[in-house]
Design an enzyme around this catalytic site. Structure first.
Site, PDB file in Angstrom:
ATOM      1  N   ARG A 219       0.801  -1.233   0.000  1.00 28.11           N
ATOM      2  CA  ARG A 219       0.000   0.000   0.000  1.00 28.11           C
ATOM      3  C   ARG A 219       0.833   1.283   0.000  1.00 28.11           C
ATOM      4  O   ARG A 219       0.297   2.369  -0.203  1.00 28.11           O
ATOM      5  CB  ARG A 219      -0.979  -0.017   1.179  1.00 28.11           C
ATOM      6  CG  ARG A 219      -2.200  -0.895   0.890  1.00 28.11           C
ATOM      7  CD  ARG A 219      -3.321  -0.545   1.824  1.00 28.11           C
ATOM      8  NE  ARG A 219      -3.136  -1.145   3.137  1.00 28.11           N
ATOM      9  CZ  ARG A 219      -3.571  -0.590   4.268  1.00 28.11           C
ATOM     10  NH1 ARG A 219      -4.187   0.586   4.256  1.00 28.11           N
ATOM     11  NH2 ARG A 219      -3.387  -1.199   5.415  1.00 28.11           N
TER      12      ARG A 219
ATOM     13  N   LYS B 216       9.097  -0.714   2.608  1.00 25.91           N
ATOM     14  CA  LYS B 216       8.308   0.112   3.531  1.00 25.91           C
ATOM     15  C   LYS B 216       9.098   0.591   4.744  1.00 25.91           C
ATOM     16  O   LYS B 216       9.030   1.776   5.113  1.00 25.91           O
ATOM     17  CB  LYS B 216       7.078  -0.676   3.996  1.00 25.91           C
ATOM     18  CG  LYS B 216       6.248   0.078   5.011  1.00 25.91           C
ATOM     19  CD  LYS B 216       4.901  -0.546   5.231  1.00 25.91           C
ATOM     20  CE  LYS B 216       4.978  -1.787   6.066  1.00 25.91           C
ATOM     21  NZ  LYS B 216       3.622  -2.286   6.389  1.00 25.91           N
TER      22      LYS B 216
ATOM     23  N   GLN C  37      13.528 -14.283   5.513  1.00 29.28           N
ATOM     24  CA  GLN C  37      12.294 -15.066   5.490  1.00 29.28           C
ATOM     25  C   GLN C  37      11.771 -15.065   4.069  1.00 29.28           C
ATOM     26  O   GLN C  37      11.216 -14.083   3.608  1.00 29.28           O
ATOM     27  CB  GLN C  37      11.246 -14.465   6.443  1.00 29.28           C
ATOM     28  CG  GLN C  37      10.008 -15.341   6.560  1.00 29.28           C
ATOM     29  CD  GLN C  37       8.786 -14.577   7.050  1.00 29.28           C
ATOM     30  OE1 GLN C  37       8.761 -13.352   7.014  1.00 29.28           O
ATOM     31  NE2 GLN C  37       7.777 -15.302   7.476  1.00 29.28           N
TER      32      GLN C  37
ATOM     33  N   GLY D 153       3.843 -15.905   7.298  1.00 30.74           N
ATOM     34  CA  GLY D 153       3.143 -15.441   8.504  1.00 30.74           C
ATOM     35  C   GLY D 153       4.104 -15.005   9.595  1.00 30.74           C
ATOM     36  O   GLY D 153       5.312 -15.244   9.525  1.00 30.74           O
ATOM     37  N   THR D 154       3.528 -14.366  10.611  1.00 29.46           N
ATOM     38  CA  THR D 154       4.369 -13.779  11.666  1.00 29.46           C
ATOM     39  C   THR D 154       5.071 -14.855  12.515  1.00 29.46           C
ATOM     40  O   THR D 154       6.200 -14.646  12.972  1.00 29.46           O
ATOM     41  CB  THR D 154       3.527 -12.870  12.583  1.00 29.46           C
ATOM     42  OG1 THR D 154       2.379 -13.606  13.029  1.00 29.46           O
ATOM     43  CG2 THR D 154       3.052 -11.628  11.861  1.00 29.46           C
TER      44      THR D 154
ATOM     45  N   GLU E 281      -7.350 -14.080  15.375  1.00 32.39           N
ATOM     46  CA  GLU E 281      -7.232 -13.129  14.267  1.00 32.39           C
ATOM     47  C   GLU E 281      -8.618 -12.738  13.754  1.00 32.39           C
ATOM     48  O   GLU E 281      -9.535 -13.562  13.763  1.00 32.39           O
ATOM     49  CB  GLU E 281      -6.393 -13.733  13.139  1.00 32.39           C
ATOM     50  CG  GLU E 281      -4.942 -13.928  13.512  1.00 32.39           C
ATOM     51  CD  GLU E 281      -4.289 -12.647  14.001  1.00 32.39           C
ATOM     52  OE1 GLU E 281      -4.311 -11.643  13.271  1.00 32.39           O
ATOM     53  OE2 GLU E 281      -3.773 -12.649  15.146  1.00 32.39           O
TER      54      GLU E 281
ATOM     55  N   ASN F 257      32.875  46.255   5.146  1.00 34.96           N
ATOM     56  CA  ASN F 257      31.552  46.493   4.565  1.00 34.96           C
ATOM     57  C   ASN F 257      31.584  46.060   3.107  1.00 34.96           C
ATOM     58  O   ASN F 257      32.368  46.567   2.323  1.00 34.96           O
ATOM     59  CB  ASN F 257      31.191  47.978   4.683  1.00 34.96           C
ATOM     60  CG  ASN F 257      29.688  48.165   4.529  1.00 34.96           C
ATOM     61  OD1 ASN F 257      29.099  47.628   3.594  1.00 34.96           O
ATOM     62  ND2 ASN F 257      29.079  48.901   5.440  1.00 34.96           N
TER      63      ASN F 257
ATOM     64  N   TYR G 227      36.053  30.790  -8.747  1.00 33.04           N
ATOM     65  CA  TYR G 227      36.182  29.565  -9.543  1.00 33.04           C
ATOM     66  C   TYR G 227      36.633  29.935 -10.942  1.00 33.04           C
ATOM     67  O   TYR G 227      35.994  30.752 -11.616  1.00 33.04           O
ATOM     68  CB  TYR G 227      34.811  28.875  -9.567  1.00 33.04           C
ATOM     69  CG  TYR G 227      34.773  27.534 -10.229  1.00 33.04           C
ATOM     70  CD1 TYR G 227      35.649  26.515  -9.852  1.00 33.04           C
ATOM     71  CD2 TYR G 227      33.840  27.264 -11.225  1.00 33.04           C
ATOM     72  CE1 TYR G 227      35.591  25.265 -10.449  1.00 33.04           C
ATOM     73  CE2 TYR G 227      33.775  26.015 -11.827  1.00 33.04           C
ATOM     74  CZ  TYR G 227      34.662  25.016 -11.445  1.00 33.04           C
ATOM     75  OH  TYR G 227      34.599  23.791 -12.037  1.00 33.04           O
TER      76      TYR G 227
ATOM     77  N   ARG H 152      37.338  50.340 -13.573  1.00 32.70           N
ATOM     78  CA  ARG H 152      36.155  50.338 -14.432  1.00 32.70           C
ATOM     79  C   ARG H 152      36.368  51.403 -15.492  1.00 32.70           C
ATOM     80  O   ARG H 152      37.241  52.269 -15.367  1.00 32.70           O
ATOM     81  CB  ARG H 152      34.890  50.650 -13.621  1.00 32.70           C
ATOM     82  CG  ARG H 152      34.917  52.020 -12.997  1.00 32.70           C
ATOM     83  CD  ARG H 152      33.653  52.342 -12.205  1.00 32.70           C
ATOM     84  NE  ARG H 152      33.685  53.697 -11.729  1.00 32.70           N
ATOM     85  CZ  ARG H 152      33.562  54.074 -10.448  1.00 32.70           C
ATOM     86  NH1 ARG H 152      33.403  53.161  -9.503  1.00 32.70           N
ATOM     87  NH2 ARG H 152      33.603  55.338 -10.124  1.00 32.70           N
TER      88      ARG H 152
HETATM   89  C1  UD1 Z   1      -0.654  -9.009  13.298  1.00 28.86           C
HETATM   90  C2  UD1 Z   1      -1.193  -9.914  14.382  1.00 28.86           C
HETATM   91  C3  UD1 Z   1      -2.495  -9.322  14.929  1.00 28.86           C
HETATM   92  C4  UD1 Z   1      -2.242  -7.925  15.459  1.00 28.86           C
HETATM   93  C5  UD1 Z   1      -1.630  -7.068  14.365  1.00 28.86           C
HETATM   94  C6  UD1 Z   1      -1.225  -5.733  14.911  1.00 28.86           C
HETATM   95  C7  UD1 Z   1      -0.503 -12.131  13.700  1.00 28.86           C
HETATM   96  C8  UD1 Z   1      -0.921 -13.412  13.098  1.00 28.86           C
HETATM   97  N1  UD1 Z   1      -1.434 -11.197  13.807  1.00 28.86           N
HETATM   98  O1  UD1 Z   1      -1.610  -8.943  12.283  1.00 28.86           O
HETATM   99  O2  UD1 Z   1      -2.964 -10.137  15.984  1.00 28.86           O
HETATM  100  O3  UD1 Z   1      -3.449  -7.348  15.905  1.00 28.86           O
HETATM  101  O4  UD1 Z   1      -0.443  -7.692  13.843  1.00 28.86           O
HETATM  102  O5  UD1 Z   1      -0.802  -4.906  13.870  1.00 28.86           O
HETATM  103  O6  UD1 Z   1       0.626 -11.990  14.105  1.00 28.86           O
HETATM  104  N2  UD1 Z   1       5.612  -9.984   8.634  1.00 28.86           N
HETATM  105  C9  UD1 Z   1       6.745 -10.672   8.261  1.00 28.86           C
HETATM  106  N3  UD1 Z   1       6.604 -11.893   7.695  1.00 28.86           N
HETATM  107  C10 UD1 Z   1       5.401 -12.459   7.490  1.00 28.86           C
HETATM  108  C11 UD1 Z   1       4.238 -11.751   7.881  1.00 28.86           C
HETATM  109  C12 UD1 Z   1       4.379 -10.513   8.455  1.00 28.86           C
HETATM  110  O7  UD1 Z   1       7.864 -10.191   8.438  1.00 28.86           O
HETATM  111  O8  UD1 Z   1       5.372 -13.589   6.972  1.00 28.86           O
HETATM  112  C13 UD1 Z   1       5.773  -8.670   9.262  1.00 28.86           C
HETATM  113  C14 UD1 Z   1       5.109  -7.563   8.501  1.00 28.86           C
HETATM  114  O9  UD1 Z   1       6.008  -6.975   7.560  1.00 28.86           O
HETATM  115  C15 UD1 Z   1       4.760  -6.587   9.597  1.00 28.86           C
HETATM  116  C16 UD1 Z   1       4.506  -7.499  10.802  1.00 28.86           C
HETATM  117  O10 UD1 Z   1       5.137  -8.714  10.499  1.00 28.86           O
HETATM  118  O11 UD1 Z   1       5.834  -5.738   9.909  1.00 28.86           O
HETATM  119  C17 UD1 Z   1       3.035  -7.708  11.073  1.00 28.86           C
HETATM  120  O12 UD1 Z   1       2.461  -8.268   9.923  1.00 28.86           O
HETATM  121  P1  UD1 Z   1       1.017  -7.847   9.448  1.00 28.86           P
HETATM  122  O13 UD1 Z   1       0.669  -8.634   8.255  1.00 28.86           O
HETATM  123  O14 UD1 Z   1       0.913  -6.381   9.417  1.00 28.86           O
HETATM  124  O15 UD1 Z   1       0.195  -8.372  10.697  1.00 28.86           O
HETATM  125  P2  UD1 Z   1      -1.310  -8.695  10.732  1.00 28.86           P
HETATM  126  O16 UD1 Z   1      -1.509  -9.957   9.992  1.00 28.86           O
HETATM  127  O17 UD1 Z   1      -2.032  -7.517  10.310  1.00 28.86           O
END
Ligand code: UD1
Ligand code: CA
Length: 477
Positions: free
Chosen positions: A19, A26, A88, A93-94, A170, A397, A407, A460
């Site tokens: 976004r 970002k 990664q 996922g986180t 979630e 002055n 230059y 001059r």
């Molecule tokens: C996550 C939380 C949610 C919380 C929210 C707060 C999980 C599953 N959910 O949601 O409970 O309310 O944050 O903002 O954790 N990232 C990675 N690798 C990945 C996925 C994400 O590095 O595979 C990073 C993203 O770049 C970001 C952060 O982790 O900086 C959070 O990821 P984002 O997708 O924003 O989290 P949500 O799924 O929105």
């Protein structure tokens, strides 16, 4: 408050940031003149973390190179923070993200999970969270939101806010009843590393997003009888992430207001804290006044009684006591710096470039440019002039429209103007050249040779006035 166990920080920064609609990853977008990720790394340093592992993915090479650059540029307040990276790829996922850091984390510590796109978390908040964790509990940073859409919900055993935390669900996996819950997980947690390691090994991706959710470790903690504590804060900006240019601009204002408030609390008088920006370090003495729409960058120091007029841009500059910078002045010292002496008057519409060193009571007026030049006490250049690569003595002055021709197309040369010299208007001083002490240069002169002290130099064409000349007139028909 002593933090009992070593802290290692995991900073998630692998996401794409679609976004932002930008080719720049970002976490490298700037807030207060500094990459978002740099703010988070500074947080890690401020909680005395022993190590920070940054999870990179999208734009990994760019992000890693940038981190190394800015930690070298700004040594992190004497901290011994050991910066590491874990890739990664792909992003599953986180939970999967934190799994990538595990080989770099030692079991004797606590892991503090942060996000590279959440720049405004206060150090005191993280310290309080770490205290709640206390090396043995799972501590979650939470807050209540009027509109919790999209966030993970804190599910408790009962309706009371003190009821035991059972899980984070979630948004996409939540039931209608769970979606009514206003308390959300901020994305920040502190967890004993040995427990984290065992829980991450049990994650699966059987959920609405087919992702490995870090948030699933809460239910494992509950199952294992480990206490889960929610540390609730009220200030949403501290956990707000940046996903779009609009959110970046919103957090920029929050950040600037914090900086403005801190300065005002020290006694600095800002005409309007909403029209004030600082991107770097701004130090102020007593009774400093700053009018609207000023921007300060890099290292700036304003001594006692300095006044800055409206619409000034001031970077890498030291301004001594009582100096006044009038409106619309641009100062950028870059690497060499700029110094403005005590009681000096600069502007309006002046430009001070790298290496400008103004002594006490120097006057630099409108449309005057000074670069790599030293002006001694009381020297004045009040209108439309250029002083580059010059040494200017006391009380000189320097007339309107005069320039140093420093230059020759290949090399820069110095102009020396000794004390008490008067340079008339519209002169060209062709460097290298020395104008001797107390000498005068007549208006309109192009000076190519040194002038002796006390002399008048005029270079001059002589004026000719013709009395027998008639102005051409139109022929009448
Ligand atoms: C996550 C939380 C949610 C919380 C929210 C707060 C999980 C599953 N959910 O949601 O409970 O309310 O944050 O903002 O954790 N990232 C990675 N690798 C990945 C996925 C994400 O590095 O595979 C990073 C993203 O770049 C970001 C952060 O982790 O900086 C959070 O990821 P984002 O997708 O924003 O989290 P949500 O799924 O929105
Ligand atoms: Ca997501």
């Amino acid at each position: 408050m002593a933090i009992p166990v070593p802290v290692d920080v995991v900073i998630m920064a692998a996401g794409k940031g679609t976004r932002m609609k930008s080719s720049l990853p970002k976490v490298l977008h700037r807030l207060g003149g500094k990459a978002l990720l740099a703010h988070v790394i500074e947080c890690a340093a401020s909680v005395s973390a022993r190590k920070a592992v940054i999870i990179t993915g999208h734009g990994a090479e760019t992000v890693e190179a940038a981190c190394t650059r800015f930690t070298q540029a700004t040594p992190l307040s004497d901290s011994k923070l050991d910066l590491k990276f874990a890739r990664q790829e792909p992003q599953l996922g986180t939970g999967h993200a934190v799994q990538q850091a595990l080989p770099l984390l030692a079991d004797d510590g606590v892991t503090l999970v942060l996000s590279g796109d959440v720049p405004l978390t206060e150090v005191a908040t993280l310290q309080a969270l770490l205290a709640q964790c206390d090396g043995q509990r799972l501590a979650l940073l939470t807050l209540n939101m009027a509109d919790p859409t999209g966030y993970g919900r804190i599910v408790r055993a009962g309706a009371e806010s003190s009821a035991q935390v059972r899980a984070i669900v979630e948004h996409k996996d939540a039931s209608d009843a769970q979606r009514e819950i206003r308390e959300i997980y901020s994305g920040i947690m502190a967890v004993p590393t040995r427990l984290l390691r065992s829980w991450l090994g049990r994650l699966d991706n059987k959920n609405a997003q087919k992702e490995y959710y870090l948030t699933d470790i809460v239910k494992f903690a509950v199952a294992d009888g480990i206490a889960v504590v929610a540390h609730q804060i009220l200030d949403a900006a501290q956990v707000a992430g940046v996903n779009s240019p609009v959110q970046l601009a919103e957090l920029e204002r929050v950040y600037q207001l914090r900086r403005a408030t801190a300065l005002m609390e020290q006694g600095v008088r800002l005409a309007d804290p909403a029209r004030f920006d600082v991107r770097g370090a701004l130090g102020c003495g007593q009774d400093v006044e700053i009018d609207v729409n000023c921007l300060f960058e890099g290292q700036v120091r304003l001594a006692d009684g300095v006044r800055i007029g409206a619409n000034c841009v001031i970077a890498n500059c030291q301004i001594a006591a009582g100096a006044v910078i009038h409106p619309f002045t641009h100062i950028d010292g870059e690497k060499l710096g700029v110094q403005v002496g005590e009681g000096a008057l600069v502007g309006p519409f002046a430009r001070l470039r790298p290496g400008a060193q103004l002594g006490a009571e120097v006057h630099i007026g409108n449309f005057v440019e000074v670069k790599n030049a030293t002006l001694a006490k009381g020297a004045k250049a009040n209108h439309l002039a250029y002083l580059g690569d010059a040494t200017v003595g006391e009380r000189v002055n320097y007339g309107a429209g005069s320039i140093t021709a420093n230059y020759d197309g290949a090399n820069k040369h110095r102009t020396v103007i000794e004390a008490d010299v008067h340079i008339g208007s519209n002169c060209v001083l062709v460097a290298p050249v020395t104008i001797g002490e107390g000498s005068t240069v007549g208006a309109g002169s192009t000076i190519t040779k040194n002038t002796a002290p006390g002399t008048l130099s005029v270079a001059r064409g002589k004026q000719v006035s013709l009395s027998d000349w008639k102005r051409p007139a139109k022929k009448s028909r």
